[in-house]
Scaffold this motif. Structure first.
Motif, PDB file in Angstrom:
ATOM      1  N   ALA A   1     -90.826 -25.808 -48.276  1.00  0.00           N
ATOM      2  CA  ALA A   1     -90.892 -26.075 -49.507  1.00  0.00           C
ATOM      3  C   ALA A   1     -89.790 -26.808 -50.811  1.00  0.00           C
ATOM      4  N   VAL A   2     -89.217 -27.629 -49.970  1.00  0.00           N
ATOM      5  CA  VAL A   2     -87.834 -28.702 -50.788  1.00  0.00           C
ATOM      6  C   VAL A   2     -89.255 -29.282 -51.530  1.00  0.00           C
ATOM      7  N   GLN A   3     -88.809 -29.731 -52.672  1.00  0.00           N
ATOM      8  CA  GLN A   3     -89.264 -30.839 -53.390  1.00  0.00           C
ATOM      9  C   GLN A   3     -88.759 -31.494 -53.833  1.00  0.00           C
ATOM     10  N   GLU A   4     -88.459 -32.792 -54.250  1.00  0.00           N
ATOM     11  CA  GLU A   4     -87.667 -33.864 -54.773  1.00  0.00           C
ATOM     12  C   GLU A   4     -87.341 -33.629 -56.270  1.00  0.00           C
ATOM     13  N   SER A   5     -85.738 -34.000 -56.935  1.00  0.00           N
ATOM     14  CA  SER A   5     -85.771 -33.200 -57.899  1.00  0.00           C
ATOM     15  C   SER A   5     -84.809 -32.399 -57.872  1.00  0.00           C
ATOM     16  N   GLN A   6     -85.379 -31.444 -56.844  1.00  0.00           N
ATOM     17  CA  GLN A   6     -85.148 -29.777 -56.840  1.00  0.00           C
ATOM     18  C   GLN A   6     -83.136 -29.921 -56.599  1.00  0.00           C
ATOM     19  N   VAL A   7     -82.977 -28.946 -57.545  1.00  0.00           N
ATOM     20  CA  VAL A   7     -81.712 -28.926 -58.159  1.00  0.00           C
ATOM     21  C   VAL A   7     -80.705 -27.797 -56.711  1.00  0.00           C
ATOM     22  N   VAL A   8     -79.728 -28.640 -56.409  1.00  0.00           N
ATOM     23  CA  VAL A   8     -79.369 -27.970 -55.149  1.00  0.00           C
ATOM     24  C   VAL A   8     -77.775 -27.725 -55.722  1.00  0.00           C
ATOM     25  N   LEU A   9     -77.257 -26.366 -54.940  1.00  0.00           N
ATOM     26  CA  LEU A   9     -75.659 -25.850 -55.515  1.00  0.00           C
ATOM     27  C   LEU A   9     -74.572 -25.212 -54.732  1.00  0.00           C
TER      28      LEU A   9
ATOM     29  N   VAL B   1     -74.877 -25.610 -48.767  1.00  0.00           N
ATOM     30  CA  VAL B   1     -75.547 -25.609 -50.019  1.00  0.00           C
ATOM     31  C   VAL B   1     -76.327 -24.637 -50.166  1.00  0.00           C
ATOM     32  N   LEU B   2     -76.775 -24.476 -51.243  1.00  0.00           N
ATOM     33  CA  LEU B   2     -78.098 -23.507 -51.871  1.00  0.00           C
ATOM     34  C   LEU B   2     -79.185 -24.796 -52.625  1.00  0.00           C
ATOM     35  N   LEU B   3     -79.885 -24.169 -51.802  1.00  0.00           N
ATOM     36  CA  LEU B   3     -81.739 -24.705 -52.922  1.00  0.00           C
ATOM     37  C   LEU B   3     -82.006 -24.031 -53.702  1.00  0.00           C
ATOM     38  N   VAL B   4     -82.302 -24.410 -54.628  1.00  0.00           N
ATOM     39  CA  VAL B   4     -82.996 -23.784 -55.852  1.00  0.00           C
ATOM     40  C   VAL B   4     -84.398 -23.995 -56.669  1.00  0.00           C
TER      41      VAL B   4
END
Length: 267
Positions: A130-138, A254-257
């Motif tokens: 479910a990863v998408q473009e423009s997704q924030v990564v922390l 990292v964390l995908l948000v």
């Protein structure tokens, strides 16, 4: 014949009066002892050596078992240490994760771009996750970057240091707002569009301002470097050089948000 007669006489005298031949018996015993010892020595030596070898073999077997157990315990301890370290990193990252309006998942970095002006990495999560473009990564409570492309199994992330990346920021101390722009790997982030009257100073921390709606507000971006504040005479804006909050050369997880309208949960 004479010896036999002497022996019979001594036996008769010893039988009648044992005390009278006490000295003779003592001398005879002393004279015969070496012979008795020499006759018995092989048996004693065998018993002692056999016991010694048995004990040595037993000790060798016990040592082998102990060494094997130490090897097993060492491997188990190493595996336990690894699990504990992973759990600690996960707890640290989750404690700094977004609020309940977000969901998140951990991802590992598979590949790092070597281009000196680009900050691109490949993660082991893709559209199947479910990863998408423009997704924030922390990374913990720090902004790492954002997803720029996705495949079913992997995704590419642009780090804040990428020369093409910008993020709205504000000074945590003064509240002054600007735009943080990447300037390549190993180089400071440039924070621009600050007012010329800015009171920002070295050591000030800039965080995401939340403007633009992509990055949530309040996450660390960079810290102003010593001598990093530059205001040119007549220029209405100040430029600040700041060290990225994330150590991009060291981070491997990292964390995908995801924004979430319901309650938060871990993917």
């Amino acid at each position: 014949m004479l010896l036999i007669l002497c022996a019979l006489v001594l036996m008769a005298v010893d039988n009648r009066n044992p005390a009278s031949l006490s000295a003779v018996r003592t001398v005879a015993t002393m004279m015969v002892y070496p012979l008795l010892y020499s006759v018995d020595f092989p048996q004693q030596a065998y018993q002692r050596s056999s016991g010694f070898l048995t004990n040595q073999q037993q000790l060798a077997d016990e040592n082998l078992i102990l060494r094997q157990q130490v090897g097993v315990f060492s491997a188990q301890q190493q595996d336990l240490d690894k699990v504990m370290a992973e759990n600690q990193r996960l707890r640290t990252m989750l404690n700094a994760a977004p609020r309940e309006t977000y969901t998140f998942t951990m991802a590992e970095i598979l590949e790092i771009a070597q281009d000196p002006v680009r900050g691109l990495v490949t993660l082991n999560k893709g559209s199947n996750d479910a990863v998408q473009e423009s997704q924030v990564v922390l990374h913990g409570n720090k902004i790492y970057g954002q997803v720029v492309s996705v495949t079913p199994l992997t995704s590419n992330v642009m780090q804040l240091i990428d020369i093409g990346h910008s993020i709205p920021v504000e000074s945590k101390r003064t509240g002054e707002r600007g735009l943080a722009n990447g300037d390549g790997r190993g180089r400071p982030i440039k924070i621009e569009n600050l007012p010329a009257s800015s009171t920002v100073k070295p050591g000030d921390v800039f965080v995401s301002s939340g403007l633009g709606g992509l990055f949530a507000a309040g996450y660390e971006v960079a810290t102003v470097l010593p001598g990093g504040v530059d205001v040119k005479q007549g220029d209405p804006f100040a430029t600040v050089l700041a060290m990225p909050a994330v150590d991009y050369e060291a981070v491997r997880e990292v964390l995908l948000v995801w924004k979430n309208t319901g309650d938060a949960d871990a993917r």
